[in-house]
Design a protein around this motif. Structure first.
Motif, PDB file in Angstrom:
ATOM      1  N   HIS A 204       0.811  -1.214   0.000  1.00  0.00           N
ATOM      2  CA  HIS A 204       0.000   0.000   0.000  1.00  0.00           C
ATOM      3  C   HIS A 204       0.852   1.275   0.000  1.00  0.00           C
ATOM      4  O   HIS A 204       0.314   2.381  -0.113  1.00  0.00           O
ATOM      5  N   VAL A 205       2.173   1.142   0.101  1.00  0.00           N
ATOM      6  CA  VAL A 205       3.047   2.316   0.155  1.00  0.00           C
ATOM      7  C   VAL A 205       3.121   2.980  -1.218  1.00  0.00           C
ATOM      8  O   VAL A 205       3.283   2.318  -2.243  1.00  0.00           O
ATOM      9  N   GLN A 206       3.004   4.293  -1.238  1.00  0.00           N
ATOM     10  CA  GLN A 206       3.111   5.049  -2.475  1.00  0.00           C
ATOM     11  C   GLN A 206       4.580   5.322  -2.789  1.00  0.00           C
ATOM     12  O   GLN A 206       5.332   5.795  -1.928  1.00  0.00           O
ATOM     13  N   MET A 207       4.982   5.015  -4.019  1.00  0.00           N
ATOM     14  CA  MET A 207       6.363   5.270  -4.433  1.00  0.00           C
ATOM     15  C   MET A 207       6.394   5.518  -5.927  1.00  0.00           C
ATOM     16  O   MET A 207       5.417   5.257  -6.640  1.00  0.00           O
ATOM     17  N   ASN A 208       7.536   6.002  -6.399  1.00  0.00           N
ATOM     18  CA  ASN A 208       7.708   6.283  -7.814  1.00  0.00           C
ATOM     19  C   ASN A 208       9.092   5.841  -8.271  1.00  0.00           C
ATOM     20  O   ASN A 208      10.040   5.801  -7.461  1.00  0.00           O
ATOM     21  N   VAL A 209       9.205   5.500  -9.543  1.00  0.00           N
ATOM     22  CA  VAL A 209      10.513   5.237 -10.129  1.00  0.00           C
ATOM     23  C   VAL A 209      11.350   6.504 -10.008  1.00  0.00           C
ATOM     24  O   VAL A 209      10.888   7.601 -10.301  1.00  0.00           O
ATOM     25  N   GLY A 210      12.566   6.361  -9.534  1.00  0.00           N
ATOM     26  CA  GLY A 210      13.428   7.523  -9.324  1.00  0.00           C
ATOM     27  C   GLY A 210      13.505   7.979  -7.887  1.00  0.00           C
ATOM     28  O   GLY A 210      14.348   8.826  -7.552  1.00  0.00           O
ATOM     29  N   ASP A 211      12.644   7.422  -7.003  1.00  0.00           N
ATOM     30  CA  ASP A 211      12.729   7.762  -5.582  1.00  0.00           C
ATOM     31  C   ASP A 211      14.066   7.283  -5.007  1.00  0.00           C
ATOM     32  O   ASP A 211      14.576   6.226  -5.383  1.00  0.00           O
ATOM     33  N   GLY A 225      19.971   8.438   6.559  1.00  0.00           N
ATOM     34  CA  GLY A 225      19.987   9.305   5.392  1.00  0.00           C
ATOM     35  C   GLY A 225      21.169   9.166   4.467  1.00  0.00           C
ATOM     36  O   GLY A 225      21.302   9.952   3.524  1.00  0.00           O
ATOM     37  N   ILE A 226      22.051   8.172   4.678  1.00  0.00           N
ATOM     38  CA  ILE A 226      23.161   7.956   3.747  1.00  0.00           C
ATOM     39  C   ILE A 226      22.597   7.354   2.459  1.00  0.00           C
ATOM     40  O   ILE A 226      21.889   6.346   2.507  1.00  0.00           O
ATOM     41  N   PRO A 227      22.886   7.921   1.282  1.00  0.00           N
ATOM     42  CA  PRO A 227      22.321   7.389   0.034  1.00  0.00           C
ATOM     43  C   PRO A 227      22.728   5.940  -0.224  1.00  0.00           C
ATOM     44  O   PRO A 227      23.853   5.535   0.070  1.00  0.00           O
ATOM     45  N   VAL A 228      21.802   5.176  -0.751  1.00  0.00           N
ATOM     46  CA  VAL A 228      22.050   3.781  -1.114  1.00  0.00           C
ATOM     47  C   VAL A 228      21.812   3.570  -2.606  1.00  0.00           C
ATOM     48  O   VAL A 228      22.646   2.989  -3.312  1.00  0.00           O
ATOM     49  N   GLY A 229      20.656   4.009  -3.105  1.00  0.00           N
ATOM     50  CA  GLY A 229      20.346   3.788  -4.508  1.00  0.00           C
ATOM     51  C   GLY A 229      19.087   4.524  -4.940  1.00  0.00           C
ATOM     52  O   GLY A 229      18.507   5.308  -4.184  1.00  0.00           O
TER      53      GLY A 229
END
Length: 280
Positions: A204-211, A225-229
């Motif tokens: 049910h989680v809302q997400m988008n390609v590129g998040d 908050g360290i970037p992963v991907g």
């Protein structure tokens, strides 16, 4: 062939001695904790030293790309400085606060290091760095690169350390979707070194390609908050309660030169508290 047989027959006792000697050393190392730790620390140090010499030659050919990475990192730091200026916080004040705060008041410190060996085409990949116990490195410290998460330290000698990267099927990273804060575990399936899978995100989680996917902060290894991907694609398989999320990793493991080791100054306090809770 006859020459080989004559050699074996002539040196039969010496070869048998070497075989039994190697077997004895193997038994001592495997069944005695002190000897096992000493052996692996010594072998890791020797191997890392060899890698360092090899890396000093090969890194010369990647100076241009390394300089580009450093320039990009400087650009990001300058951008952050500008944001601080816009928030009316004097830069000198920020530096003074950082330098005067005791280590225990800062949860995380970062130790710069150079990669001397790194694999990315195996099923269980590791990275070796040129910092060890002499530099304050310990096991269970996180490793991050210019673009994001790299791995974790699991073995340390005096001047070197090594550990699995994200591209290791035995290791997972607690991660979350930056925009929604829903978290799960990111794991590699052993196939493409550019992609991993984020698991346990409800359908049910809302997400988008590129998040953006970042560290959750729920482990003692990495700050939040360290970037992963970046989310490349996602799918909700029929009959399941979770998404299948493909994440394009931000770290380029094929060209990893410099990293930082994450030192959690509150780790001992957290471990002591968690041990108390485990007895309740």
């Amino acid at each position: 062939m006859r020459g080989l047989l004559r050699f074996l027959a002539r040196n039969y006792f010496f070869l048998l001695f070497l075989l039994l000697e190697g077997l004895s050393i193997g038994l001592i190392v495997n069944y005695n904790n002190f000897q096992r730790v000493t052996f692996f620390n010594s072998s890791n140090s020797l191997t890392a030293s060899i890698y360092k010499q090899f890396n000093s030659v090969t890194s010369f050919f990647y100076l241009q790309q390394s300089n580009a990475e450093l320039a990009a990192e400087n650009s990001r730091l300058r951008t952050r400085l500008e944001l601080l200026k816009q928030s009316f916080i004097p830069i000198d004040s920020v530096q003074i606060i950082q330098d005067t705060l005791p280590a225990q008041a800062r949860q995380f410190d970062f130790i710069a290091s150079k990669v001397v060996n790194n694999s990315f085409i195996k099923q269980y990949n590791y990275v070796t760095i040129n910092k060890g116990t002499a530099d304050g490195i310990k096991t269970d410290m996180g490793i991050i690169g210019p673009s994001g998460v790299v791995g974790i330290v699991t073995s340390v000698s005096e001047h070197y350390a090594t550990g699995p990267t994200i591209l290791n099927k035995r290791w997972k990273v607690s991660s979350k979707i930056k925009n929604s804060n829903y978290y799960g575990s990111l794991a590699w399936d052993g196939l493409d070194p550019e992609y991993a899978t984020l698991n346990e995100i409800p359908f049910h989680v809302q997400m988008n390609v590129g998040d953006t996917i970042v560290t959750s902060g729920f482990s003692d290894v990495f700050p939040e908050g360290i970037p992963v991907g970046i989310i490349e694609k996602f799918d909700h398989a029929s009959g399941r309660n979770f998404f299948d999320i493909s994440v394009r990793l931000l770290t380029n493991f094929a060209n990893l030169s410099y990293v930082e080791i994450v030192k959690n100054n509150h780790l001992e306090e957290l471990n002591d508290l968690q041990e108390l809770n485990s007895y309740e």
